[in-house]
Design a protein around this motif. Structure first.
Motif, PDB file in Angstrom:
ATOM      1  N   ARG A  94     -24.437 -62.652   0.459  1.00  0.00           N
ATOM      2  CA  ARG A  94     -24.788 -61.166   0.696  1.00  0.00           C
ATOM      3  C   ARG A  94     -25.753 -60.703   0.477  1.00  0.00           C
ATOM      4  NH1 ARG A  94     -17.707 -60.557  -1.460  1.00  0.00           N
ATOM      5  NH2 ARG A  94     -17.222 -61.124   0.616  1.00  0.00           N
ATOM      6  N   THR A  95     -26.160 -60.878  -1.129  1.00  0.00           N
ATOM      7  CA  THR A  95     -28.171 -60.112  -0.679  1.00  0.00           C
ATOM      8  C   THR A  95     -28.587 -60.021   0.426  1.00  0.00           C
ATOM      9  OG1 THR A  95     -27.554 -60.517  -2.929  1.00  0.00           O
ATOM     10  CG2 THR A  95     -29.993 -60.348  -2.410  1.00  0.00           C
ATOM     11  N   PHE A  96     -28.792 -61.505   1.058  1.00  0.00           N
ATOM     12  CA  PHE A  96     -29.684 -61.786   1.425  1.00  0.00           C
ATOM     13  C   PHE A  96     -29.614 -60.437   2.892  1.00  0.00           C
ATOM     14  CE2 PHE A  96     -30.020 -63.563   6.240  1.00  0.00           C
ATOM     15  CZ  PHE A  96     -31.669 -63.765   6.677  1.00  0.00           C
ATOM     16  N   LEU A  97     -27.622 -60.600   3.877  1.00  0.00           N
ATOM     17  CA  LEU A  97     -27.547 -59.276   4.354  1.00  0.00           C
ATOM     18  C   LEU A  97     -27.543 -57.660   3.739  1.00  0.00           C
ATOM     19  CD1 LEU A  97     -24.111 -60.865   5.193  1.00  0.00           C
ATOM     20  CD2 LEU A  97     -25.651 -61.146   6.754  1.00  0.00           C
ATOM     21  N   SER A  98     -28.091 -57.815   2.938  1.00  0.00           N
ATOM     22  CA  SER A  98     -28.235 -56.215   2.003  1.00  0.00           C
ATOM     23  C   SER A  98     -29.877 -56.477   2.609  1.00  0.00           C
ATOM     24  CB  SER A  98     -28.037 -56.819   0.683  1.00  0.00           C
ATOM     25  OG  SER A  98     -26.880 -56.302   0.698  1.00  0.00           O
ATOM     26  N   PHE A  99     -30.249 -56.969   2.903  1.00  0.00           N
ATOM     27  CA  PHE A  99     -31.907 -57.225   2.392  1.00  0.00           C
ATOM     28  C   PHE A  99     -32.220 -56.954   3.977  1.00  0.00           C
ATOM     29  CE2 PHE A  99     -32.842 -59.141  -1.845  1.00  0.00           C
ATOM     30  CZ  PHE A  99     -33.978 -58.012  -2.461  1.00  0.00           C
ATOM     31  N   SER A 100     -31.019 -57.804   5.100  1.00  0.00           N
ATOM     32  CA  SER A 100     -31.577 -57.696   5.990  1.00  0.00           C
ATOM     33  C   SER A 100     -31.580 -56.506   6.794  1.00  0.00           C
ATOM     34  CB  SER A 100     -30.709 -58.919   6.978  1.00  0.00           C
ATOM     35  OG  SER A 100     -30.954 -60.685   6.669  1.00  0.00           O
ATOM     36  N   LEU A 101     -30.331 -55.865   6.047  1.00  0.00           N
ATOM     37  CA  LEU A 101     -30.038 -55.105   6.668  1.00  0.00           C
ATOM     38  C   LEU A 101     -30.977 -53.869   6.479  1.00  0.00           C
ATOM     39  CD1 LEU A 101     -25.405 -55.197   6.162  1.00  0.00           C
ATOM     40  CD2 LEU A 101     -27.028 -54.601   8.919  1.00  0.00           C
ATOM     41  N   GLU A 102     -31.284 -53.657   5.403  1.00  0.00           N
ATOM     42  CA  GLU A 102     -32.490 -52.792   4.667  1.00  0.00           C
ATOM     43  C   GLU A 102     -33.692 -52.876   5.590  1.00  0.00           C
ATOM     44  OE1 GLU A 102     -33.737 -49.630   1.925  1.00  0.00           O
ATOM     45  OE2 GLU A 102     -31.190 -50.401   1.945  1.00  0.00           O
ATOM     46  N   VAL A 103     -34.221 -53.643   5.742  1.00  0.00           N
ATOM     47  CA  VAL A 103     -34.930 -54.166   6.702  1.00  0.00           C
ATOM     48  C   VAL A 103     -34.727 -52.981   8.043  1.00  0.00           C
ATOM     49  CG1 VAL A 103     -36.782 -55.681   7.803  1.00  0.00           C
ATOM     50  CG2 VAL A 103     -36.543 -55.373   5.423  1.00  0.00           C
ATOM     51  N   GLU A 104     -33.521 -54.012   8.920  1.00  0.00           N
ATOM     52  CA  GLU A 104     -33.181 -52.695   9.477  1.00  0.00           C
ATOM     53  C   GLU A 104     -33.386 -51.385   9.951  1.00  0.00           C
ATOM     54  OE1 GLU A 104     -31.902 -53.323  13.816  1.00  0.00           O
ATOM     55  OE2 GLU A 104     -33.138 -54.930  12.613  1.00  0.00           O
ATOM     56  N   ILE A 105     -32.401 -51.176   8.804  1.00  0.00           N
ATOM     57  CA  ILE A 105     -32.163 -49.532   8.771  1.00  0.00           C
ATOM     58  C   ILE A 105     -33.176 -49.005   8.337  1.00  0.00           C
ATOM     59  CG2 ILE A 105     -31.293 -47.892   7.194  1.00  0.00           C
ATOM     60  CD1 ILE A 105     -28.227 -49.766   7.016  1.00  0.00           C
ATOM     61  N   GLU A 106     -34.845 -49.274   7.128  1.00  0.00           N
ATOM     62  CA  GLU A 106     -35.417 -48.429   7.026  1.00  0.00           C
ATOM     63  C   GLU A 106     -36.967 -48.480   7.345  1.00  0.00           C
ATOM     64  OE1 GLU A 106     -35.069 -46.027   5.052  1.00  0.00           O
ATOM     65  OE2 GLU A 106     -33.034 -45.948   5.062  1.00  0.00           O
TER      66      GLU A 106
END
Length: 138
Positions: A94-106
């Motif tokens: 879930r941390t990996f998913l969060s980091f991936s989404l953060e990079v995608e969003i920001e």
């Protein structure tokens, strides 16, 4: 009702809240996107980027609640080595998913400061939709 039953109840409530955040946020992002498509003359790419950003933020917030529920359940109810290993795996994914989404969003790593322009790698052109400058943090 025993203490363990209360912990299970709290865990269930936190899981339901996390899931509801993802579902409601996803539908909300979709409604906003469709409304903007119908009434705005903004470029489609801009509207899609905004939709993806709103959708990603909903997923990120919901994931935070789901991770919290897993931590509560594992630490308070079943503190065995096996359950801690399973928790570690879940948190890593879930941390990996969060980091991936953060990079995608920001368009930057979470530890990079917002608003600071990073130097672009010479000879490398940034994608048209997002400007991912120097994601390596160098």
């Amino acid at each position: 009702m025993t203490e363990v039953d209360y912990v299970h109840l709290v865990t269930r409530v936190v899981e339901v809240v996390g899931t509801a955040i993802i579902v409601v946020g996803s539908f909300g992002a979709l409604v906003v996107f469709l409304a903007n498509m119908a009434r705005t003359t903004a470029p489609r790419e801009t509207l899609v980027a905004s939709f993806r950003s709103n959708l990603g933020r909903s997923i990120l917030l919901g994931l935070e609640f789901l991770v919290a529920a897993d931590i509560i359940n594992t630490v308070a109810v079943e503190p065995t080595i096996q359950s801690l290993i399973v928790l570690a795996g879940i948190v890593l994914i879930r941390t990996f998913l969060s980091f991936s989404l953060e990079v995608e969003i920001e368009g930057r790593w979470p530890w990079q400061r917002a608003g600071v322009t990073q130097p672009v790698t010479p000879g490398v052109e940034a994608p048209a939709a997002h400007h991912f400058s120097n994601l390596s943090g160098e």
